[in-house]
Design a protein around this motif. Structure first.
Motif, PDB file in Angstrom:
ATOM      1  N   MET A  16       0.999  -1.232  -0.148  1.00  0.00           N
ATOM      2  CA  MET A  16       0.142   0.157   0.103  1.00  0.00           C
ATOM      3  C   MET A  16       0.925   1.160  -0.128  1.00  0.00           C
ATOM      4  SD  MET A  16      -3.085  -0.898   2.938  1.00  0.00           S
ATOM      5  CE  MET A  16      -4.002   0.727   2.205  1.00  0.00           C
ATOM      6  N   ASN A  17       0.525   2.171  -0.776  1.00  0.00           N
ATOM      7  CA  ASN A  17       1.094   3.517  -0.770  1.00  0.00           C
ATOM      8  C   ASN A  17       0.670   4.437   0.353  1.00  0.00           C
ATOM      9  OD1 ASN A  17       2.898   5.616  -1.506  1.00  0.00           O
ATOM     10  ND2 ASN A  17       1.549   6.305  -3.229  1.00  0.00           N
ATOM     11  N   ILE A  18       1.129   4.397   1.529  1.00  0.00           N
ATOM     12  CA  ILE A  18       0.549   5.000   2.817  1.00  0.00           C
ATOM     13  C   ILE A  18       1.215   6.391   2.766  1.00  0.00           C
ATOM     14  CG2 ILE A  18       0.067   5.345   5.245  1.00  0.00           C
ATOM     15  CD1 ILE A  18      -0.949   2.679   3.681  1.00  0.00           C
ATOM     16  N   GLN A  70      -3.345  15.941  16.770  1.00  0.00           N
ATOM     17  CA  GLN A  70      -3.592  16.028  14.994  1.00  0.00           C
ATOM     18  C   GLN A  70      -3.391  14.818  14.232  1.00  0.00           C
ATOM     19  OE1 GLN A  70      -0.911  16.669  16.904  1.00  0.00           O
ATOM     20  NE2 GLN A  70       0.807  16.850  15.655  1.00  0.00           N
ATOM     21  N   ALA A  71      -3.147  13.981  14.920  1.00  0.00           N
ATOM     22  CA  ALA A  71      -2.876  12.425  14.341  1.00  0.00           C
ATOM     23  C   ALA A  71      -3.879  12.286  13.047  1.00  0.00           C
ATOM     24  CB  ALA A  71      -2.355  11.343  15.169  1.00  0.00           C
ATOM     25  N   GLU A  72      -3.457  11.804  11.989  1.00  0.00           N
ATOM     26  CA  GLU A  72      -4.428  11.683  10.884  1.00  0.00           C
ATOM     27  C   GLU A  72      -5.050  10.328  11.046  1.00  0.00           C
ATOM     28  OE1 GLU A  72      -1.307  14.242   9.403  1.00  0.00           O
ATOM     29  OE2 GLU A  72      -1.226  12.512  10.406  1.00  0.00           O
ATOM     30  N   LEU A  73      -4.737   9.460  11.989  1.00  0.00           N
ATOM     31  CA  LEU A  73      -5.458   8.108  12.097  1.00  0.00           C
ATOM     32  C   LEU A  73      -5.264   7.789  13.717  1.00  0.00           C
ATOM     33  CD1 LEU A  73      -6.986   5.906  11.023  1.00  0.00           C
ATOM     34  CD2 LEU A  73      -4.735   4.508  10.325  1.00  0.00           C
ATOM     35  N   LYS A  74      -6.331   7.733  14.256  1.00  0.00           N
ATOM     36  CA  LYS A  74      -6.385   7.203  15.797  1.00  0.00           C
ATOM     37  C   LYS A  74      -7.032   5.938  15.929  1.00  0.00           C
ATOM     38  CE  LYS A  74      -6.424  12.316  16.866  1.00  0.00           C
ATOM     39  NZ  LYS A  74      -7.146  13.163  17.804  1.00  0.00           N
ATOM     40  N   ILE A  75      -6.360   5.073  16.678  1.00  0.00           N
ATOM     41  CA  ILE A  75      -6.939   3.844  17.189  1.00  0.00           C
ATOM     42  C   ILE A  75      -6.988   3.736  18.346  1.00  0.00           C
ATOM     43  CG2 ILE A  75      -6.742   1.268  16.788  1.00  0.00           C
ATOM     44  CD1 ILE A  75      -5.210   1.940  14.263  1.00  0.00           C
ATOM     45  N   TRP A 133      -7.282  -5.714   9.260  1.00  0.00           N
ATOM     46  CA  TRP A 133      -8.337  -4.927   9.491  1.00  0.00           C
ATOM     47  C   TRP A 133      -7.920  -3.287   9.500  1.00  0.00           C
ATOM     48  CZ3 TRP A 133      -7.956  -0.976  13.310  1.00  0.00           C
ATOM     49  CH2 TRP A 133      -9.250  -0.266  13.887  1.00  0.00           C
ATOM     50  N   LEU A 134      -6.564  -2.936   9.771  1.00  0.00           N
ATOM     51  CA  LEU A 134      -6.033  -1.721   9.607  1.00  0.00           C
ATOM     52  C   LEU A 134      -5.895  -1.278   8.217  1.00  0.00           C
ATOM     53  CD1 LEU A 134      -4.982   0.672  10.920  1.00  0.00           C
ATOM     54  CD2 LEU A 134      -2.628  -0.275  10.839  1.00  0.00           C
ATOM     55  N   LYS A 135      -5.360  -2.484   7.343  1.00  0.00           N
ATOM     56  CA  LYS A 135      -5.309  -2.167   5.867  1.00  0.00           C
ATOM     57  C   LYS A 135      -6.576  -1.609   5.109  1.00  0.00           C
ATOM     58  CE  LYS A 135      -1.251  -4.836   4.708  1.00  0.00           C
ATOM     59  NZ  LYS A 135      -0.827  -6.165   3.881  1.00  0.00           N
ATOM     60  N   ALA A 136      -7.618  -2.081   5.703  1.00  0.00           N
ATOM     61  CA  ALA A 136      -8.846  -1.836   5.128  1.00  0.00           C
ATOM     62  C   ALA A 136      -9.541  -0.561   5.431  1.00  0.00           C
ATOM     63  CB  ALA A 136     -10.044  -2.855   5.492  1.00  0.00           C
ATOM     64  N   GLU A 155      -9.980   2.709   2.988  1.00  0.00           N
ATOM     65  CA  GLU A 155     -11.122   3.339   3.107  1.00  0.00           C
ATOM     66  C   GLU A 155     -11.029   4.964   3.348  1.00  0.00           C
ATOM     67  OE1 GLU A 155     -15.733   3.600   5.040  1.00  0.00           O
ATOM     68  OE2 GLU A 155     -14.137   1.704   5.809  1.00  0.00           O
ATOM     69  N   ARG A 156     -10.305   5.212   4.217  1.00  0.00           N
ATOM     70  CA  ARG A 156     -10.099   6.415   5.084  1.00  0.00           C
ATOM     71  C   ARG A 156      -9.458   7.527   3.815  1.00  0.00           C
ATOM     72  NH1 ARG A 156      -9.382   8.521  10.449  1.00  0.00           N
ATOM     73  NH2 ARG A 156     -10.924   6.830  10.656  1.00  0.00           N
ATOM     74  N   PHE A 157      -8.197   6.954   3.513  1.00  0.00           N
ATOM     75  CA  PHE A 157      -7.616   7.708   2.375  1.00  0.00           C
ATOM     76  C   PHE A 157      -7.723   7.342   1.185  1.00  0.00           C
ATOM     77  CE2 PHE A 157      -5.392   7.257   6.525  1.00  0.00           C
ATOM     78  CZ  PHE A 157      -5.386   8.701   7.059  1.00  0.00           C
TER      79      PHE A 157
END
Length: 224
Positions: A1-3, A140-145, A211-214, A218-220
């Motif tokens: 994936m190109n994160i 300000q983190a773009e992804l929070k879990i 799960w995180l990859k999905a 979706e998010r980005f």
């Protein structure tokens, strides 16, 4: 994936596998992994060895605060270090685990650790786990879990890492830490409003990665 160049903030209860998950994700995406908990454990070990915390967890805050000015606590090739000494093994023991939550309630300690973490975060592309990463360190983190799991599952995981420790003792320690972490005055453990919950009670590590990859896809809007 190109994160994209983002910060992934992972918070949650102790022994939910936050660090293991974060390390795997960092390797998977070629991100830098930062273990905030290791820094708090490092300060705790420092406090124990220098008599800044007593058997009943009374902390000599002025002395500890003064001593931290010269504390060279950092990450190195084998994990966490104080100066040239690798302390990775010592900070994972029950002695440190039993005192890290009281130490982490000290505002000066949190400021000390946060300052170190924010320096690493300036370049993005990092994965960081802890208890207040998405709410305080990197809001300000773009992804929070936010990670959670059944208490007994968590106790079994922690006991497996500590030969000789009983499930009962470990479960008691986890319950005490949960209460302290959730009720401290400074940066208590809490789920960020924009965090996504991951309950991994019945998930393998590969399940969690998928799960995180999905979620990222979706998010980005990224094609896996």
């Amino acid at each position: 994936m190109n994160i994209p160049d983002i910060i992934i903030a992972i918070d949650g209860y102790s022994s939910t596998g936050k660090s293991s998950f974060a390390k795997v994700i960092a390797k998977e995406f070629s991100f830098l992994y930062l273990d905030s908990g290791a820094l708090y454990r490092g300060v705790t070990l420092f406090a124990i060895e220098n008599g800044f915390i007593s058997d009943d967890n009374t902390i000599d805050v002025p002395e500890l605060t003064s001593a931290m000015n010269g504390l060279d606590l950092h990450f190195g090739p084998q994990g966490t270090y104080i100066g040239e000494r690798c302390i990775e093994k010592e900070i994972r023991g029950l002695a440190v685990a039993g005192k890290v939550s009281p130490i982490a309630t000290v505002p000066q300690v949190r400021a000390f650790v946060d300052s170190k973490l924010r320096e690493f975060g300036k370049k993005k592309r990092i994965v960081m786990d802890g208890r207040d990463i998405g709410t305080t360190v990197f809001p300000q983190a773009e992804l929070k879990i936010f990670m959670t799991a059944d208490p007994m599952v968590r106790a079994q995981r922690r006991a497996a890492e500590m030969p000789g420790a009983s499930i009962e003792d470990v479960l008691k320690n986890l319950e005490e830490r949960d209460y302290i972490d959730s009720h401290r005055e400074v940066s208590p453990l809490t789920q960020a409003e924009d965090a996504v919950v991951l309950d991994n009670s019945d998930m393998t590590m590969q399940d969690q990665v998928e799960w995180l990859k999905a979620l990222i896809s979706e998010r980005f809007s990224i094609n896996q």
